[in-house]
Write a protein that holds these residues in place. Sequence first.
Motif, PDB file in Angstrom:
ATOM      1  N   VAL A   1     -15.394 -51.681 -29.366  1.00 34.04           N
ATOM      2  CA  VAL A   1     -14.864 -51.558 -28.082  1.00 34.04           C
ATOM      3  C   VAL A   1     -15.462 -51.648 -26.949  1.00 34.04           C
ATOM      4  O   VAL A   1     -14.729 -52.369 -25.895  1.00 34.04           O
ATOM      5  CB  VAL A   1     -14.504 -49.781 -28.417  1.00 34.04           C
ATOM      6  N   ALA A   2     -16.563 -51.444 -26.812  1.00 33.79           N
ATOM      7  CA  ALA A   2     -17.466 -51.437 -25.661  1.00 33.79           C
ATOM      8  C   ALA A   2     -17.543 -53.293 -25.176  1.00 33.79           C
ATOM      9  O   ALA A   2     -17.511 -53.472 -24.330  1.00 33.79           O
ATOM     10  CB  ALA A   2     -18.716 -50.942 -25.691  1.00 33.79           C
ATOM     11  N   MET A   3     -17.781 -53.886 -26.390  1.00 38.55           N
ATOM     12  CA  MET A   3     -17.907 -55.281 -26.295  1.00 38.55           C
ATOM     13  C   MET A   3     -16.772 -55.986 -25.734  1.00 38.55           C
ATOM     14  O   MET A   3     -16.751 -56.618 -24.847  1.00 38.55           O
ATOM     15  CB  MET A   3     -18.553 -55.873 -27.437  1.00 38.55           C
ATOM     16  N   LYS A   4     -15.611 -55.391 -26.122  1.00 40.09           N
ATOM     17  CA  LYS A   4     -14.407 -56.071 -25.777  1.00 40.09           C
ATOM     18  C   LYS A   4     -14.312 -55.596 -24.306  1.00 40.09           C
ATOM     19  O   LYS A   4     -13.748 -56.634 -23.659  1.00 40.09           O
ATOM     20  CB  LYS A   4     -13.303 -55.284 -26.627  1.00 40.09           C
ATOM     21  N   GLN A   5     -14.424 -54.382 -24.098  1.00 40.11           N
ATOM     22  CA  GLN A   5     -13.917 -54.339 -22.436  1.00 40.11           C
ATOM     23  C   GLN A   5     -15.064 -54.997 -21.509  1.00 40.11           C
ATOM     24  O   GLN A   5     -14.660 -55.536 -20.565  1.00 40.11           O
ATOM     25  CB  GLN A   5     -14.424 -52.576 -22.202  1.00 40.11           C
ATOM     26  N   LEU A   6     -16.268 -55.210 -21.875  1.00 33.64           N
ATOM     27  CA  LEU A   6     -17.264 -55.648 -21.095  1.00 33.64           C
ATOM     28  C   LEU A   6     -17.007 -57.342 -21.047  1.00 33.64           C
ATOM     29  O   LEU A   6     -17.029 -57.870 -20.043  1.00 33.64           O
ATOM     30  CB  LEU A   6     -18.785 -55.779 -21.945  1.00 33.64           C
ATOM     31  N   ALA A   7     -16.306 -57.864 -22.408  1.00 32.32           N
ATOM     32  CA  ALA A   7     -15.990 -59.181 -22.175  1.00 32.32           C
ATOM     33  C   ALA A   7     -14.885 -59.350 -21.166  1.00 32.32           C
ATOM     34  O   ALA A   7     -14.730 -60.406 -20.508  1.00 32.32           O
ATOM     35  CB  ALA A   7     -15.489 -59.742 -23.533  1.00 32.32           C
ATOM     36  N   THR A   8     -13.732 -58.300 -21.196  1.00 31.70           N
ATOM     37  CA  THR A   8     -12.624 -58.553 -20.391  1.00 31.70           C
ATOM     38  C   THR A   8     -13.086 -58.462 -19.027  1.00 31.70           C
ATOM     39  O   THR A   8     -12.775 -59.271 -18.183  1.00 31.70           O
ATOM     40  CB  THR A   8     -11.765 -57.198 -20.667  1.00 31.70           C
ATOM     41  N   TRP A   9     -13.916 -57.656 -18.654  1.00 33.66           N
ATOM     42  CA  TRP A   9     -14.352 -57.298 -17.256  1.00 33.66           C
ATOM     43  C   TRP A   9     -15.075 -58.793 -16.657  1.00 33.66           C
ATOM     44  O   TRP A   9     -14.939 -59.064 -15.620  1.00 33.66           O
ATOM     45  CB  TRP A   9     -15.247 -56.100 -17.112  1.00 33.66           C
ATOM     46  N   LEU A  10     -15.900 -59.198 -17.650  1.00 31.20           N
ATOM     47  CA  LEU A  10     -16.664 -60.452 -17.203  1.00 31.20           C
ATOM     48  C   LEU A  10     -15.548 -61.589 -16.944  1.00 31.20           C
ATOM     49  O   LEU A  10     -15.889 -62.391 -16.172  1.00 31.20           O
ATOM     50  CB  LEU A  10     -17.705 -60.769 -18.419  1.00 31.20           C
ATOM     51  N   GLY A  11     -14.569 -61.772 -18.073  1.00 32.01           N
ATOM     52  CA  GLY A  11     -13.458 -62.841 -17.689  1.00 32.01           C
ATOM     53  C   GLY A  11     -12.890 -62.492 -16.285  1.00 32.01           C
ATOM     54  O   GLY A  11     -12.195 -63.595 -15.933  1.00 32.01           O
ATOM     55  N   GLU A  12     -12.448 -61.187 -16.007  1.00 28.28           N
ATOM     56  CA  GLU A  12     -11.796 -60.909 -14.986  1.00 28.28           C
ATOM     57  C   GLU A  12     -12.573 -61.237 -13.717  1.00 28.28           C
ATOM     58  O   GLU A  12     -12.231 -60.823 -12.703  1.00 28.28           O
ATOM     59  CB  GLU A  12     -11.102 -59.588 -15.128  1.00 28.28           C
ATOM     60  N   GLY A  13     -13.841 -61.502 -13.869  1.00 29.62           N
ATOM     61  CA  GLY A  13     -14.783 -61.447 -12.843  1.00 29.62           C
ATOM     62  C   GLY A  13     -14.986 -60.236 -12.136  1.00 29.62           C
ATOM     63  O   GLY A  13     -15.816 -60.269 -11.047  1.00 29.62           O
ATOM     64  N   LYS A  14     -14.850 -59.169 -12.925  1.00 33.08           N
ATOM     65  CA  LYS A  14     -15.308 -57.618 -12.277  1.00 33.08           C
ATOM     66  C   LYS A  14     -16.807 -57.402 -12.475  1.00 33.08           C
ATOM     67  O   LYS A  14     -17.388 -56.702 -11.971  1.00 33.08           O
ATOM     68  CB  LYS A  14     -14.442 -56.712 -13.097  1.00 33.08           C
ATOM     69  N   LEU A  15     -17.365 -58.202 -13.101  1.00 33.44           N
ATOM     70  CA  LEU A  15     -18.792 -58.081 -13.526  1.00 33.44           C
ATOM     71  C   LEU A  15     -19.677 -59.181 -13.665  1.00 33.44           C
ATOM     72  O   LEU A  15     -19.127 -60.438 -14.080  1.00 33.44           O
ATOM     73  CB  LEU A  15     -18.966 -57.487 -15.230  1.00 33.44           C
ATOM     74  N   LYS A  16     -20.563 -58.836 -12.652  1.00 32.79           N
ATOM     75  CA  LYS A  16     -21.469 -60.319 -12.655  1.00 32.79           C
ATOM     76  C   LYS A  16     -23.064 -59.934 -13.236  1.00 32.79           C
ATOM     77  O   LYS A  16     -23.059 -58.812 -13.347  1.00 32.79           O
ATOM     78  CB  LYS A  16     -21.813 -60.496 -11.204  1.00 32.79           C
TER      79      LYS A  16
END
Lengths: 332, 332
Positions: free
Chosen positions: A285-300
């Motif tokens: 669940v956590a990896m999915k959320q992190l990948a989503t945020w990364l894809g959305e440009g919310k995480l650098k």
Amino acid sequence: MNKSINLKKRPVGTPTLSDFEFVESDVNPSISDGQLLLEAKYISVDPYLRGRMSDAKSYVPPFKLDEPISSGVVAEVIETKNDKFKKGDFVSGLLQWKEKQISTGEGLQKIDKSKAPLSAYLGIVGMTGLTAFLGLHEIGKPKKGETLVVSGAAGAVGSVVGQIGKILGLNVIGIAGTDEKIDMLKSEFGFDHGINYKTTKDMKAAIKEAAPNGVDIYFDNVGGPISDAVLFNINQFARIIICGAISVYNKTEIPMAVAVQPFLVKNSALMQGFIVSNYADKFPVAMKQLATWLGEGKLKYKETVVEGFENTPQAFLDMMDGKNKGKMIVKV
Amino acid sequence: MNKSINLKKRPVGTPTLSDFEFVESDVNPSISDGQLLLEAKYISVDPYLRGRMSDAKSYVPPFKLDEPISSGVVAEVIETKNDKFKKGDFVSGLLQWKEKQISTGEGLQKIDKSKAPLSAYLGIVGMTGLTAFLGLHEIGKPKKGETLVVSGAAGAVGSVVGQIGKILGLNVIGIAGTDEKIDMLKSEFGFDHGINYKTTKDMKAAIKEAAPNGVDIYFDNVGGPISDAVLFNINQFARIIICGAISVYNKTEIPMAVAVQPFLVKNSALMQGFIVSNYADKFPVAMKQLATWLGEGKLKYKETVVEGFENTPQAFLDMMDGKNKGKMIVKV
């Protein structure tokens, strides 16, 4: 020749290059049925490895002397007698510091080069991101509008913790050791406040100024006097995530600190040691959320990449000395 | 005349009798509609009162200077203009240190003299028992076969914690400050082991000997060097309940201690401040269980009863100095 890096002696205090030893062996070990031959591509160097170099009781067993050190590694499958992996697959897992090594495939995860750069699987979508995400959620239990302080904020985990804090609507304060890092926290990672602990005389007052409503969550990567100063500013029901204590890992004497008990009882506050491997059931669940945020440009994310397998020990020493920005990685 | 005990000045370090003042007023204050006139029967003196005598930020507001101190009190209704209470009822609640006082009845609980002695409502079936029961359950989460260490074990809360530990099938180790107390813990309260911290040179080793499998739960009433010694013996996933820190309440300088962070992170351990009033929703269930155990003879309790309202300040000082066995109570 195929090189590996062994632990030659247990460091006393600050580790040095002489604690490590390069050992050579056959170029191509031959594999049996069910096995893989892996070639290391990226190696992760992390603060917790310092603990494994000592033989004190800890949550992971100490490294053995005269055997290769292990850490998170991304590798390519270059030969396979295992149906689950094919030649050219990339995998990540806990592997040895060896240019080439044999594996049964157990504990390895196949990774997708097209979704994120290979090195990111050691960081933002690997243990680093999981540590930040799960530590903050499982112990910190953040609620919108609360104040989060992160120490070691420019480090691999810290910079992700602060960004997740901003995504969740927290007031985020980062503590780091150079003005350049403080600038980066604010301009690149969106932290609300940054405090340079090396140039700030009164940390207690500086935290109070940045957190006028008090501190609800403290994500602690460092321990020591910085953490003492945060204690004076915690709120009722504060949650303190002890993710690391890098400030004391090299200490040879038992470190003393401000007694936490009176602060915890006065504030009904909680302090808990966090080891990401205890939360393995929450990884998907956590990896999915992190990948989503990364894809959305919310995480650098930041990486400090050191080139060359032979520089791995020095990269580890530099990381312990705070010379990295973000995740410290060796490109083999 | 009707006497009350005011806080005259805020103690610096160890409180003394001169910090308190006796004040006299009308014998029988007159009551209005909805009010009660109460006569104090038993007064509870507790370590947490020391915190309220200072004006530092805490979970309860400080006492005001030149006003009566308040604590847990059992009183008799001697006049009433409130339908919910009749003359001769006994009540317990947070009340002032006054021989007679007016109340609206708010926050008071009617208590049943036939089920337990009046003074027990300040102890084993009152806040003391609730603190022991809820601290151990809510933070300690005990599992049969685990090892529990209790500091301040001969104190009011500590002696109940240990007994509940035995009811739940734990290996129970009590730490106290005289051989007489240690004997009492073992012979009367059923503790498995007792350690006299005043005569034991190496507390770390003594705890290890009593807890060869390590410490799973530490119910901490004292803080300071005793708690430091326990830290060295905690297990993976240990839970530490910070219920009090009596060893530092009188300190005027910020107390230092062994840094807890490395122990917590190495052991994925938890440390949490416990204040019983945060768990008010669990009081009815807990009180029922305590009363049942008391009725079955599974729980014993000790009281040190000091006679005379005028001895209340001295009883408080003696309790802070560890002169009590079990709950310290003043019989008015």
